[in-house]
Design a protein around this motif. Structure first.
Motif, PDB file in Angstrom:
ATOM      1  N   PHE A  97       4.177  27.397   7.115  1.00 21.26           N
ATOM      2  CA  PHE A  97       3.455  26.155   7.383  1.00 21.26           C
ATOM      3  C   PHE A  97       2.851  25.647   6.086  1.00 21.26           C
ATOM      4  N   ALA A  98       3.017  24.338   5.835  1.00 22.85           N
ATOM      5  CA  ALA A  98       2.397  23.715   4.668  1.00 22.85           C
ATOM      6  C   ALA A  98       1.824  22.372   5.078  1.00 22.85           C
ATOM      7  N   PHE A  99       0.642  22.080   4.569  1.00 21.48           N
ATOM      8  CA  PHE A  99       0.019  20.777   4.835  1.00 21.48           C
ATOM      9  C   PHE A  99       0.042  19.953   3.558  1.00 21.48           C
ATOM     10  N   VAL A 100       0.533  18.697   3.674  1.00 17.75           N
ATOM     11  CA  VAL A 100       0.678  17.820   2.513  1.00 17.75           C
ATOM     12  C   VAL A 100      -0.165  16.562   2.717  1.00 17.75           C
ATOM     13  N   PRO A 101      -1.139  16.302   1.837  1.00 22.46           N
ATOM     14  CA  PRO A 101      -1.970  15.092   1.951  1.00 22.46           C
ATOM     15  C   PRO A 101      -1.218  13.872   1.404  1.00 22.46           C
ATOM     16  N   ILE A 102      -1.013  12.887   2.232  1.00 16.76           N
ATOM     17  CA  ILE A 102      -0.237  11.714   1.836  1.00 16.76           C
ATOM     18  C   ILE A 102      -0.896  10.983   0.671  1.00 16.76           C
ATOM     19  N   GLU A 103      -2.223  10.852   0.710  1.00 17.53           N
ATOM     20  CA  GLU A 103      -2.918  10.123  -0.350  1.00 17.53           C
ATOM     21  C   GLU A 103      -2.659  10.719  -1.733  1.00 17.53           C
ATOM     22  N   SER A 104      -2.466  12.035  -1.786  1.00 15.93           N
ATOM     23  CA  SER A 104      -2.291  12.706  -3.072  1.00 15.93           C
ATOM     24  C   SER A 104      -0.874  12.603  -3.610  1.00 15.93           C
ATOM     25  N   THR A 105       0.104  12.374  -2.742  1.00 18.14           N
ATOM     26  CA  THR A 105       1.485  12.284  -3.219  1.00 18.14           C
ATOM     27  C   THR A 105       1.876  10.854  -3.574  1.00 18.14           C
ATOM     28  N   VAL A 106       1.093   9.880  -3.108  1.00 19.79           N
ATOM     29  CA  VAL A 106       1.329   8.480  -3.493  1.00 19.79           C
ATOM     30  C   VAL A 106       0.011   7.875  -3.970  1.00 19.79           C
ATOM     31  N   PRO A 107      -0.578   8.417  -5.037  1.00 14.39           N
ATOM     32  CA  PRO A 107      -1.930   7.983  -5.443  1.00 14.39           C
ATOM     33  C   PRO A 107      -2.011   6.521  -5.851  1.00 14.39           C
ATOM     34  N   SER A 108      -1.012   6.003  -6.562  1.00 13.04           N
ATOM     35  CA  SER A 108      -1.057   4.599  -6.990  1.00 13.04           C
ATOM     36  C   SER A 108      -1.010   3.669  -5.797  1.00 13.04           C
ATOM     37  N   LEU A 109      -0.100   3.947  -4.885  1.00 13.46           N
ATOM     38  CA  LEU A 109       0.015   3.125  -3.678  1.00 13.46           C
ATOM     39  C   LEU A 109      -1.248   3.245  -2.830  1.00 13.46           C
ATOM     40  N   ASN A 110      -1.808   4.432  -2.771  1.00 10.06           N
ATOM     41  CA  ASN A 110      -3.010   4.635  -1.974  1.00 10.06           C
ATOM     42  C   ASN A 110      -4.198   3.848  -2.514  1.00 10.06           C
ATOM     43  N   ARG A 111      -4.294   3.740  -3.852  1.00  8.78           N
ATOM     44  CA  ARG A 111      -5.410   2.980  -4.431  1.00  8.78           C
ATOM     45  C   ARG A 111      -5.336   1.508  -4.046  1.00  8.78           C
ATOM     46  N   VAL A 112      -4.135   1.015  -3.822  1.00  5.64           N
ATOM     47  CA  VAL A 112      -3.957  -0.404  -3.490  1.00  5.64           C
ATOM     48  C   VAL A 112      -4.075  -0.649  -1.988  1.00  5.64           C
ATOM     49  N   TYR A 113      -3.453   0.245  -1.187  1.00  7.17           N
ATOM     50  CA  TYR A 113      -3.348  -0.020   0.248  1.00  7.17           C
ATOM     51  C   TYR A 113      -4.081   0.982   1.134  1.00  7.17           C
ATOM     52  N   GLY A 114      -4.513   2.104   0.571  1.00  9.15           N
ATOM     53  CA  GLY A 114      -5.067   3.167   1.398  1.00  9.15           C
ATOM     54  C   GLY A 114      -6.246   2.744   2.257  1.00  9.15           C
ATOM     55  N   ARG A 115      -6.160   3.070   3.554  1.00  9.69           N
ATOM     56  CA  ARG A 115      -7.232   2.873   4.534  1.00  9.69           C
ATOM     57  C   ARG A 115      -7.668   1.408   4.663  1.00  9.69           C
ATOM     58  N   ARG A 116      -6.770   0.479   4.328  1.00  7.96           N
ATOM     59  CA  ARG A 116      -7.097  -0.944   4.431  1.00  7.96           C
ATOM     60  C   ARG A 116      -6.528  -1.598   5.689  1.00  7.96           C
ATOM     61  N   PHE A 117      -5.631  -0.896   6.377  1.00  6.45           N
ATOM     62  CA  PHE A 117      -4.998  -1.477   7.557  1.00  6.45           C
ATOM     63  C   PHE A 117      -5.261  -0.590   8.763  1.00  6.45           C
ATOM     64  N   HIS A 118      -5.711  -1.211   9.832  1.00  7.80           N
ATOM     65  CA  HIS A 118      -6.012  -0.461  11.048  1.00  7.80           C
ATOM     66  C   HIS A 118      -5.006  -0.744  12.157  1.00  7.80           C
ATOM     67  N   THR A 119      -3.993  -1.522  11.863  1.00  9.34           N
ATOM     68  CA  THR A 119      -2.897  -1.764  12.792  1.00  9.34           C
ATOM     69  C   THR A 119      -1.585  -1.499  12.064  1.00  9.34           C
ATOM     70  N   VAL A 120      -0.514  -1.431  12.826  1.00  7.25           N
ATOM     71  CA  VAL A 120       0.799  -1.113  12.264  1.00  7.25           C
ATOM     72  C   VAL A 120       1.249  -2.194  11.284  1.00  7.25           C
ATOM     73  N   THR A 121       1.767  -1.763  10.139  1.00 10.87           N
ATOM     74  CA  THR A 121       2.350  -2.641   9.130  1.00 10.87           C
ATOM     75  C   THR A 121       3.763  -2.146   8.852  1.00 10.87           C
ATOM     76  N   PRO A 122       4.559  -2.881   8.069  1.00  9.67           N
ATOM     77  CA  PRO A 122       5.895  -2.363   7.721  1.00  9.67           C
ATOM     78  C   PRO A 122       5.865  -0.993   7.052  1.00  9.67           C
ATOM     79  N   PHE A 123       4.787  -0.676   6.305  1.00 12.25           N
ATOM     80  CA  PHE A 123       4.680   0.653   5.708  1.00 12.25           C
ATOM     81  C   PHE A 123       4.686   1.744   6.779  1.00 12.25           C
ATOM     82  N   SER A 124       4.200   1.408   7.965  1.00 14.75           N
ATOM     83  CA  SER A 124       4.059   2.393   9.034  1.00 14.75           C
ATOM     84  C   SER A 124       5.390   2.953   9.501  1.00 14.75           C
ATOM     85  N   PHE A 125       6.483   2.259   9.194  1.00 15.43           N
ATOM     86  CA  PHE A 125       7.795   2.646   9.706  1.00 15.43           C
ATOM     87  C   PHE A 125       8.489   3.711   8.854  1.00 15.43           C
ATOM     88  N   GLY A 126       7.757   4.397   7.962  1.00 17.15           N
ATOM     89  CA  GLY A 126       8.417   5.455   7.209  1.00 17.15           C
ATOM     90  C   GLY A 126       7.658   6.060   6.058  1.00 17.15           C
TER      91      GLY A 126
END
Length: 304
Positions: free
Chosen positions: A108-137
């Motif tokens: 078992f391994a746990f992977v934090p999404i914010e840490s593997t896409v740090p640049s993208l997370n700084r721009v979009y992280g925790r800014r959307f509370h409904t489904v966006t196109p990013f949500s599809f993958g």
């Protein structure tokens, strides 16, 4: 977003977005003879509940699968998978080598999404509370591994789009699922949680098979936190999780978690049906295997 974007639109968007962090993935089907399965989800659920995917993944790791659980901090749920993992002191892995080391140690391994896409997370992280196109993958794409199989939860009915998008990025044996409370139209990125579940499966022949069925595991919406900010034991991030892993949870909660485990084991090719996978999960709980794995995990060091 009811109709949803097309696979081509989402693929193009995610190709551009993931280039910010130069994501590279290593293909790994097995570790020590056990299939590798990535479990990820969109979040952004409008049908809130306790955290289901993390205990489902942990149980699957005691039933013959190597499970990589992707997770992030909560945006729409009472507790995100990363919040729960931190509360339990489950170590995080952010590199392919770190993930493989964890899988060899305890499957078992746990992977934090914010840490593997740090640049993208700084721009979009925790800014959307409904489904966006990013949500599809995005949650699955953030994994440094391309596994044998992938189970992906989506808080939207167009699970076939998520399945095709992940296939466009080189994933195989993709199982994308969503659940809905039909009386309210609220969706969740979980399997067998609402009054109806949708499941889209794609194998090597690139044909998406989408089925929907009524669920026997409807889980009521979790109550809102007390207005004082104090939390009861069952509202703490670890409360329900610990009850499930130790076999002390209410039957309805246990059943929806083990249904998720059944899907993971079926996707991994370990069990021929989801139902048989669920039975195997119940047996593991009865034998105390998930609880022992949790104790082992919390004694393992972090990968930085």
């Amino acid at each position: 977003m009811t109709a949803g974007p097309t696979p081509e639109e989402v693929t193009a968007l995610l190709q551009g977005a993931t280039q910010r962090d130069g994501l590279r993935a290593t293909s790994v089907d097995e570790v020590d003879g056990r299939p590798v399965v990535v479990v990820a989800g969109s979040g952004k659920k409008s049908l809130p509940s306790f955290n289901i995917s993390t205990p489902a993944a942990l149980i699957a790791a005691t039933c013959g699968a190597n499970v990589v659980k992707m997770g992030s901090h909560a945006t729409s749920s009472p507790t995100g998978s990363r919040d729960l993992a931190a509360s339990l002191s489950i170590p995080e892995s952010v590199s392919a080598s770190g993930i493989l080391e964890q899988l060899r140690k305890c499957s078992f391994a746990f992977v934090p999404i914010e840490s593997t896409v740090p640049s993208l997370n700084r721009v979009y992280g925790r800014r959307f509370h409904t489904v966006t196109p990013f949500s599809f993958g995005l949650a699955a794409l953030a994994c440094p591994l391309r596994p044998y199989a992938t189970v992906f939860g989506l808080s939207h009915p167009k699970v076939d789009v998520a399945t095709q998008v992940l296939t466009n990025f080189g994933f195989s044996r993709v199982h994308a699922t969503a659940s809905v409370n039909e009386s309210t139209g609220q969706w969740a990125d979980e399997f067998a949680m609402g009054s109806k579940t949708v499941l889209a499966t794609l194998y090597e022949h690139n044909t998406v098979n989408t089925v929907s069925h009524k669920s026997a595991n409807f889980v009521p919406v979790e109550p809102a936190p007390p207005p004082t900010g104090a939390q009861s034991p069952h509202r703490r991030p670890t409360g329900v999780f610990t009850e499930i892993i130790t076999g002390q949870a209410a039957e309805s909660r246990t059943n929806v978690v083990t249904a998720g485990t059944g899907l993971i084991l079926h996707a991994a090719g370990i069990e021929p049906t989801i139902q048989q996978g669920q039975k195997r999960a119940h047996k593991a709980l009865e034998e105390g295997q998930p609880h022992r794995l949790l104790e082992q995990l919390t004694g393992v060091g972090h990968d930085h």
